[in-house]
Write an enzyme that holds these catalytic residues in place. Structure first.
Site, mmCIF file in Angstrom:
data_model
loop_
_atom_site.group_PDB
_atom_site.id
_atom_site.type_symbol
_atom_site.label_atom_id
_atom_site.label_comp_id
_atom_site.label_asym_id
_atom_site.label_seq_id
_atom_site.Cartn_x
_atom_site.Cartn_y
_atom_site.Cartn_z
ATOM 1 N N TYR A 53 -6.163 0.022 -3.086
ATOM 2 C CA TYR A 53 -5.991 -1.386 -3.419
ATOM 3 C C TYR A 53 -7.155 -1.876 -4.270
ATOM 4 C CZ TYR A 53 -2.655 -1.168 0.485
ATOM 5 O OH TYR A 53 -1.631 -0.822 1.333
ATOM 6 N N HIS A 138 -2.240 8.026 3.464
ATOM 7 C CA HIS A 138 -1.563 7.094 2.569
ATOM 8 C C HIS A 138 -0.620 7.825 1.609
ATOM 9 C CE1 HIS A 138 -2.231 3.119 0.090
ATOM 10 N NE2 HIS A 138 -1.020 3.216 0.606
#
Length: 320
Positions: A53, A138
């Site tokens: 992010y 992830h």
């Protein structure tokens, strides 16, 4: 509800950190801080982030915003699998990664034990913490699911045993990937993105299986990246971060019709839906401003009548 599920159930939702990492557009440091502060003031005590992010920006901003708050009062999750390594530094990340940040670093897939440990150590540095509560692998399906589940996930389990993390799991929008992760027996929790929502429920069998096995589920993408976040979706609405097909817009508006008859809005019902499943311990919602946080808090507080779900099923708009 398992002990872990009870732990994860912190406040109205978890604050998802992609927004404060400049997802799709720049957000100032002040607005990012105000977003976290508004969530805290509303009782939010769970915060999810990732190196992905904003190429570390989300973790850094979250760390600054949480600094000085009692560590025992909040939970933080982050993710491993993508290392941040030096990049060209002559452009931005929007086209390749979706974040409005310089490309002076880039992502590098590394599910190896050393890569996982390095990733988590660097995340702790950016966050200013000595441990995180949940560490997710992830999106292993984007790179190599086999390597992720045979290398990264066992390493996360070791880190859990060492006390560096309290719980481990996998985060993905792939039901197949999360099902395979659950099959390893190493997952405490899975983060299911956009596949168990009011619009569609391809993850329903996975959610039910997690309930049987005592694996907690954190539901994210419950607005399907925007389509269910409007009371009346129109042409140009987004689904999975692209323009929504007309058929899905029509389906969302048909659901909205039923919601209106019960005195609730489409976004309010979208937030209430996943929490009905016993395995779903929490939902995570991203935001890029304090106003967005407050809007989501108000939506999450709405009492949705049980009859709504019955009518949606009867209309063929919700899986049985």
């Amino acid at each position: 509800m398992t002990h872990l599920a009870q732990e994860l159930d912190r406040g109205p939702f978890w604050l998802g950190g992609a927004g404060i990492g400049n997802l799709l557009r720049p957000v100032s440091d002040d607005d990012a801080r105000a977003t976290v502060d508004a969530a805290w003031d509303a009782g939010v005590r769970g915060f999810d982030t990732a190196p992905h992010y904003g190429l570390g920006l989300s973790e850094r901003r979250l760390g600054v915003a949480l600094a000085g708050r009692p560590r025992q009062d909040f939970l933080v999750s982050t993710k491993v699998g993508r290392l941040l390594v030096p990049g060209r530094g002559d452009g931005d990340d929007l086209a390749s990664g979706g974040f409005a940040v310089p490309d002076d670093t880039v992502r590098q897939w590394d599910p190896s034990p050393s890569g996982v440990r390095r990733s988590l150590d660097e995340s702790l540095g950016r966050l200013g913490l000595d441990h995180v509560d949940v560490a997710y692998l992830h999106d292993p399906d984007v790179y190599s699911l086999t390597d992720g589940l045979t290398q990264a996930l066992p390493t996360l389990a070791e880190l859990r045993d060492e006390g560096v993390v309290r719980a481990v799991g996998v985060g993905s929008n792939s039901v197949e990937a999360l099902s395979a992760a659950v099959d390893t027996g190493l997952c405490d929790v899975v983060m299911l993105a956009g596949r168990y929502t009011l619009l569609e429920q391809p993850g329903a069998a996975l959610v039910a299986r997690c309930a049987e096995l005592g694996v907690a589920v954190v539901a994210v993408g419950v607005y399907n990246s925007g389509l269910l976040g409007q009371e009346r979706p129109a042409v140009g609405s987004t689904y999975d971060y692209a323009e929504a097909p007309a058929a899905l817009i029509d389906r969302a508006n048909a659901i909205a019709d039923v919601c209106e008859r019960h005195g609730v809005t489409l976004p309010e019902a979208a937030l209430a839906f996943p929490r009905r499943a016993p395995a779903v311990a929490a939902i995570a919602l991203g935001a890029q401003s304090a106003d967005q946080v407050r809007s989501n808090v108000a939506r999450a507080a709405v009492d949705v009548p049980e009859a709504l779900w019955d009518d949606l099923r009867a209309a063929g708009l919700l899986d049985a």
